[in-house]
Scaffold this motif. Structure first.
Motif, PDB file in Angstrom:
ATOM      1  N   HIS A 106       1.027  -1.130   0.086  1.00  0.00           N
ATOM      2  CA  HIS A 106       0.069   0.304   0.083  1.00  0.00           C
ATOM      3  C   HIS A 106       0.826   0.905  -0.614  1.00  0.00           C
ATOM      4  N   THR A 107       2.475   1.406   0.655  1.00  0.00           N
ATOM      5  CA  THR A 107       2.635   1.629   0.764  1.00  0.00           C
ATOM      6  C   THR A 107       3.260   2.880  -0.663  1.00  0.00           C
ATOM      7  N   GLU A 108       4.326   1.617  -1.198  1.00  0.00           N
ATOM      8  CA  GLU A 108       4.336   1.704  -2.848  1.00  0.00           C
ATOM      9  C   GLU A 108       2.868   2.423  -3.928  1.00  0.00           C
ATOM     10  N   ASP A 109       1.805   2.255  -3.348  1.00  0.00           N
ATOM     11  CA  ASP A 109       0.887   2.318  -4.279  1.00  0.00           C
ATOM     12  C   ASP A 109       0.725   3.960  -3.805  1.00  0.00           C
ATOM     13  N   MET A 110       0.637   5.079  -2.809  1.00  0.00           N
ATOM     14  CA  MET A 110       1.053   5.215  -1.639  1.00  0.00           C
ATOM     15  C   MET A 110       1.720   6.406  -2.752  1.00  0.00           C
ATOM     16  N   LYS A 111       3.072   6.210  -2.757  1.00  0.00           N
ATOM     17  CA  LYS A 111       3.900   7.033  -3.472  1.00  0.00           C
ATOM     18  C   LYS A 111       4.079   6.994  -4.591  1.00  0.00           C
ATOM     19  N   ALA A 112       3.368   6.146  -5.825  1.00  0.00           N
ATOM     20  CA  ALA A 112       2.732   5.707  -6.720  1.00  0.00           C
ATOM     21  C   ALA A 112       2.650   6.954  -7.500  1.00  0.00           C
ATOM     22  N   LEU A 113       0.658   7.731  -7.018  1.00  0.00           N
ATOM     23  CA  LEU A 113       0.288   8.224  -6.948  1.00  0.00           C
ATOM     24  C   LEU A 113       1.386   9.673  -6.834  1.00  0.00           C
ATOM     25  N   PHE A 114       2.415   9.966  -6.297  1.00  0.00           N
ATOM     26  CA  PHE A 114       3.059  10.977  -6.344  1.00  0.00           C
ATOM     27  C   PHE A 114       3.836  11.160  -6.980  1.00  0.00           C
ATOM     28  N   ALA A 115       4.394   9.951  -8.296  1.00  0.00           N
ATOM     29  CA  ALA A 115       5.758   9.892  -8.666  1.00  0.00           C
ATOM     30  C   ALA A 115       5.147  10.695  -9.843  1.00  0.00           C
ATOM     31  N   TRP A 116       3.940  10.952 -10.575  1.00  0.00           N
ATOM     32  CA  TRP A 116       3.561  11.291 -11.530  1.00  0.00           C
ATOM     33  C   TRP A 116       3.021  13.443 -11.364  1.00  0.00           C
TER      34      TRP A 116
ATOM     35  N   GLY B   6      -4.878  17.082  -7.585  1.00  0.00           N
ATOM     36  CA  GLY B   6      -3.470  17.202  -8.428  1.00  0.00           C
ATOM     37  C   GLY B   6      -3.058  17.539  -9.848  1.00  0.00           C
ATOM     38  N   THR B   7      -2.126  17.572  -9.974  1.00  0.00           N
ATOM     39  CA  THR B   7      -1.362  17.539 -11.319  1.00  0.00           C
ATOM     40  C   THR B   7      -0.837  16.972 -11.976  1.00  0.00           C
ATOM     41  N   PHE B   8      -0.742  16.958 -13.161  1.00  0.00           N
ATOM     42  CA  PHE B   8       0.390  15.351 -13.857  1.00  0.00           C
ATOM     43  C   PHE B   8       0.785  15.956 -14.778  1.00  0.00           C
ATOM     44  N   THR B   9       2.000  16.529 -14.227  1.00  0.00           N
ATOM     45  CA  THR B   9       3.021  17.004 -14.347  1.00  0.00           C
ATOM     46  C   THR B   9       4.776  16.500 -14.275  1.00  0.00           C
ATOM     47  N   ARG B  10       4.266  14.877 -14.380  1.00  0.00           N
ATOM     48  CA  ARG B  10       5.932  14.087 -14.741  1.00  0.00           C
ATOM     49  C   ARG B  10       5.136  12.857 -15.012  1.00  0.00           C
ATOM     50  N   PRO B  11       6.147  12.227 -15.803  1.00  0.00           N
ATOM     51  CA  PRO B  11       5.955  11.042 -16.669  1.00  0.00           C
ATOM     52  C   PRO B  11       4.899  10.180 -15.295  1.00  0.00           C
ATOM     53  N   MET B  12       4.183   8.874 -16.073  1.00  0.00           N
ATOM     54  CA  MET B  12       3.299   8.622 -15.301  1.00  0.00           C
ATOM     55  C   MET B  12       3.613   6.950 -15.947  1.00  0.00           C
ATOM     56  N   PRO B  13       4.356   6.156 -15.272  1.00  0.00           N
ATOM     57  CA  PRO B  13       4.441   4.524 -15.612  1.00  0.00           C
ATOM     58  C   PRO B  13       2.953   4.303 -16.037  1.00  0.00           C
TER      59      PRO B  13
ATOM     60  N   LYS C 288       3.721  -1.089 -18.710  1.00  0.00           N
ATOM     61  CA  LYS C 288       4.882  -2.012 -19.632  1.00  0.00           C
ATOM     62  C   LYS C 288       6.041  -1.502 -19.789  1.00  0.00           C
ATOM     63  N   GLY C 289       6.571  -0.781 -18.276  1.00  0.00           N
ATOM     64  CA  GLY C 289       7.868  -0.315 -19.180  1.00  0.00           C
ATOM     65  C   GLY C 289       7.925   0.998 -19.366  1.00  0.00           C
ATOM     66  N   GLY C 290       7.182   1.516 -19.494  1.00  0.00           N
ATOM     67  CA  GLY C 290       7.174   2.800 -20.312  1.00  0.00           C
ATOM     68  C   GLY C 290       6.618   3.730 -19.947  1.00  0.00           C
ATOM     69  N   PHE C 291       5.805   4.869 -19.599  1.00  0.00           N
ATOM     70  CA  PHE C 291       6.066   6.036 -19.016  1.00  0.00           C
ATOM     71  C   PHE C 291       4.919   6.890 -20.388  1.00  0.00           C
ATOM     72  N   ILE C 292       4.036   7.352 -19.843  1.00  0.00           N
ATOM     73  CA  ILE C 292       2.575   8.151 -20.689  1.00  0.00           C
ATOM     74  C   ILE C 292       3.305   9.663 -20.119  1.00  0.00           C
ATOM     75  N   LYS C 293       3.500  10.967 -20.876  1.00  0.00           N
ATOM     76  CA  LYS C 293       4.048  11.549 -21.137  1.00  0.00           C
ATOM     77  C   LYS C 293       3.028  13.272 -20.385  1.00  0.00           C
ATOM     78  N   PRO C 294       3.616  13.636 -19.178  1.00  0.00           N
ATOM     79  CA  PRO C 294       2.596  14.568 -18.398  1.00  0.00           C
ATOM     80  C   PRO C 294       1.890  15.316 -19.831  1.00  0.00           C
ATOM     81  N   THR C 295       0.540  16.058 -18.959  1.00  0.00           N
ATOM     82  CA  THR C 295      -0.001  16.464 -19.664  1.00  0.00           C
ATOM     83  C   THR C 295      -0.631  17.919 -18.826  1.00  0.00           C
ATOM     84  N   GLY C 296      -0.225  18.563 -17.889  1.00  0.00           N
ATOM     85  CA  GLY C 296       0.239  19.559 -17.383  1.00  0.00           C
ATOM     86  C   GLY C 296      -1.042  19.794 -16.792  1.00  0.00           C
ATOM     87  N   LYS C 297      -1.980  19.331 -16.796  1.00  0.00           N
ATOM     88  CA  LYS C 297      -3.579  18.980 -16.699  1.00  0.00           C
ATOM     89  C   LYS C 297      -4.187  18.675 -14.922  1.00  0.00           C
TER      90      LYS C 297
END
Length: 206
Positions: free
Chosen positions: A113-123, A150-157, A160-169
């Motif tokens: 659960h802690t890992e999942d919480m951290k993942a929200l803040f990663a992007w 929140g704001t989507f300002t950083r790449p989101m895993p 699949k090993g890749g990332f979704i580009k931040p939209t700034g929204k």
């Protein structure tokens, strides 16, 4: 009260009705009904995700245990979550915590659960919860509704090993947490609900 039958045997709808009737000024359903019949009709709140609705006082008539559950939930969101103070999750979550997510999957254990919480803040590093505009408790069961932003300002895993580009929204979504508490004052089980479709549309990935 059998807390698990409350959720699994069809009483969840009744509990939801109880929650909705008790948000204003911390009053319970009986008091709300009495006020209505005395000429003080219910006034609906605006959408808390778009118009700030402050946290009301705790409901009246709580036991000390029920009040502690709500106080712990406030601390877990407003202090621990908002400041990403992850070691303090153990104050509110049992080591074996099972967490049910809006998409239907669940996880076991505080470490996951802690890992999942951290993942929200990663992007979305500015992710935060600002209010618990509905909060109720009975015995070892509590529930509250709040707003997560929140704001989507950083790449989101992408998983699949890749990332979704931040939209700034920015996003602002209503969320509900139902918690089952143990005698040690931590959650054994947590149910998280929000509209994922609305969430993904707001951050621009749908």
């Amino acid at each position: 009260m059998d807390r698990r039958s409350l959720i699994t045997n069809g009483s969840a709808a009744a509990f939801g009705a109880f929650a909705l009737s008790a948000f204003t000024n911390g009053i319970g359903p009986a008091e709300a009904a009495e006020a209505y019949h005395e000429g003080h009709p219910w006034v609906p709140m605006p959408d808390p995700a778009t118009t700030f609705v402050p946290s009301p006082p705790f409901p009246k008539g709580l036991t000390n245990e029920e009040r502690r559950h709500l106080q712990t939930s406030d601390t877990a969101d407003f202090d621990v979550f908002n400041h990403a103070d992850w070691p303090r999750l153990a104050e509110s979550h049992a080591p074996h915590i099972r967490v049910h997510w809006p998409d239907g999957h669940y996880t076991d254990g505080l470490e996951k659960h802690t890992e999942d919480m951290k993942a929200l803040f990663a992007w979305a590093p500015d992710t935060s919860i600002h209010t618990h505009y509905i909060r109720v408790a009975t015995n070892d069961l509590s529930a509250f509704a709040g707003v997560m932003q929140g704001t989507f300002t950083r790449p989101m895993p992408d998983g699949k090993g890749g990332f979704i580009k931040p939209t700034g929204k920015k996003y602002s979504i209503n969320m509900v947490t139902i918690a089952l508490w143990n005698k040690r004052g931590t959650m054994d089980e947590e149910f998280l609900y929000w509209d994922n479709l609305n969430f993904f549309r707001q951050i621009g990935i749908l």
